[in-house]
Design a protein around this motif. Structure first.
Motif, PDB file in Angstrom:
ATOM      1  N   THR A 249     -33.655 -53.011 147.382  1.00  0.00           N
ATOM      2  CA  THR A 249     -34.992 -53.269 148.125  1.00  0.00           C
ATOM      3  C   THR A 249     -35.366 -54.887 147.808  1.00  0.00           C
ATOM      4  N   SER A 250     -36.388 -55.392 148.499  1.00  0.00           N
ATOM      5  CA  SER A 250     -36.925 -56.613 148.304  1.00  0.00           C
ATOM      6  C   SER A 250     -38.253 -56.721 148.800  1.00  0.00           C
ATOM      7  N   ASP A 251     -38.796 -57.939 148.599  1.00  0.00           N
ATOM      8  CA  ASP A 251     -40.085 -58.170 149.339  1.00  0.00           C
ATOM      9  C   ASP A 251     -40.307 -59.660 149.647  1.00  0.00           C
ATOM     10  N   PRO A 252     -40.429 -59.977 150.923  1.00  0.00           N
ATOM     11  CA  PRO A 252     -40.659 -59.083 151.962  1.00  0.00           C
ATOM     12  C   PRO A 252     -39.512 -58.263 152.476  1.00  0.00           C
ATOM     13  N   CYS A 253     -39.484 -57.048 152.980  1.00  0.00           N
ATOM     14  CA  CYS A 253     -38.378 -56.470 153.594  1.00  0.00           C
ATOM     15  C   CYS A 253     -38.963 -55.415 154.373  1.00  0.00           C
ATOM     16  N   GLU A 254     -39.251 -55.800 155.878  1.00  0.00           N
ATOM     17  CA  GLU A 254     -40.083 -54.547 156.463  1.00  0.00           C
ATOM     18  C   GLU A 254     -39.317 -53.304 156.599  1.00  0.00           C
ATOM     19  N   PRO A 255     -37.872 -53.302 156.837  1.00  0.00           N
ATOM     20  CA  PRO A 255     -37.030 -52.041 156.991  1.00  0.00           C
ATOM     21  C   PRO A 255     -37.405 -51.309 155.531  1.00  0.00           C
TER      22      PRO A 255
END
Length: 357
Positions: A249-255
């Protein structure tokens, strides 16, 4: 009997004002009609009836007066019918109130009990005891049903919507946004600036929480070697009968946030039953991910680990459309059980990683 003065003469001491006695026949003793003497035949019966007919009409009562003079004998006339007993209003209310939801069911119990007491105290005036008993029993039954339904609803709400999704997000993260309609797979450049700050969604220490039946682990900033932490998580998961699923995951990452929001949905709970979801930030642990050959170009990514901690199989968010539970759950559910064969993108492990399926 004869007197000294003769049979026809009045006794000497009779009052002069007293009327003389009526003449009688000397032989028969019968009264003689007026003007008749002894030895003369008696008046005929027609004349006697005529004298009776001459009596004043006022002395003879009329037919209506005679009817009023008749006294009714209670033993010869039937008694009047008894008054009809009235149906208890409380008994009817108990039956009707049971149809008006949970409060009506409780009211039906109260009305039925009061109606039974009322009828027992005065059974000659009130009726409807059986009706009150039916209303009372129906109120008790419906109260139990409503209580069970409300309790089950509260339990379902608290399990799936009671803030569990919000608690799954790390502390300090912004509130969830509406589901994204953009492409679920976001390309990530292979090269990153050397000084990459950890994203705001990564906790300082590794956290472990549960959302329903799914275990959620967020690898913290203080972890120095990712492979050691993954080995530790796999051992703990094995001891609890869980399977490890690594999510990049990451940020930002809407999915990625769409997946986070869907974890409390019953579909996701079924798909990820007995699964430990280990989330790894690709910005913070990019070197560690490259070392164990975990792809990080497309995210969110989901990987099953082989014994040497390299990815045995993997998919990414491009396998579904919108990031909602009804799209994500069928894919992840089949993937963690090794049954996801028809894919949009084939699995291509990085060179030098574990065996190819």
């Amino acid at each position: 009997m004869s007197h000294a003065f003769g049979p026809t003469q009045p006794p000497p001491n009779r009052d002069a004002n007293e009327p003389p006695p009526a003449p009688r026949d000397a032989q028969t003793g019968a009264l003689l009609c007026e003007g008749e003497a002894a030895g003369v035949p008696p008046c005929d019966s027609v004349a006697a009836r005529g004298r009776v007919a001459l009596a004043p009409a006022a002395a003879q009562p009329s037919r209506a007066q005679a009817a009023r003079l008749i006294i009714q004998d209670p033993y010869h006339t039937p008694p009047p019918p008894p008054e009809r007993r009235q149906l208890s209003t409380l008994a009817v209310s108990s039956l009707v109130a049971a149809l008006f939801g949970p409060l009506g069911a409780i009211a039906a119990i109260a009305f039925g009990w009061a109606a039974r007491r009322e009828i027992e105290q005065d059974p000659a005036v009130r009726r409807g005891y059986a009706l009150a008993s039916v209303g009372l029993a129906l109120g008790v039954l419906l109260t139990l049903c409503w209580s069970s339904a409300i309790g089950f609803g509260v339990w379902m709400w608290s399990t799936h919507h009671g803030g569990e999704t919000a608690s799954a997000l790390p502390e300090g993260e912004a509130s969830p946004e509406p589901a994204s309609t953009a492409s679920p797979s976001m390309p990530l450049p292979e090269a990153r600036p050397p000084a990459v700050q950890p994203s705001g969604s990564v906790p300082q220490h590794t956290t472990h929480r549960r959302i329903g039946g799914v275990s959620i682990v967020d690898i913290g900033v203080d972890v120095s070697v990712l492979s050691e932490e993954l080995a530790k998580q796999r051992a703990e998961a094995y001891a609890q009968g869980e399977k490890v699923l690594v999510m990049t995951t990451s940020d930002p990452c809407e999915p990625c946030r769409g997946v986070d929001r869907s974890l409390g949905d019953p579909l996701m709970q079924t798909a990820l039953r007995s699964v430990r979801l280990v989330r790894v930030d690709i910005d913070l642990f990019k070197e560690d991910l490259d070392q164990i050959k975990v792809p990080r170009r497309l995210y969110p990514g989901f990987f099953l680990l082989s014994p040497d901690l390299s990815p045995q199989d993997g998919i990414n968010g491009g396998e579904w459309d919108d990031d909602i539970a009804r799209n994500i759950a069928p894919v992840l559910g089949a993937f963690v059980r090794g049954q996801y064969t028809t894919r949009r993108q084939p699995w291509n492990p990085l060179p030098g990683s574990g065996m190819r399926l």
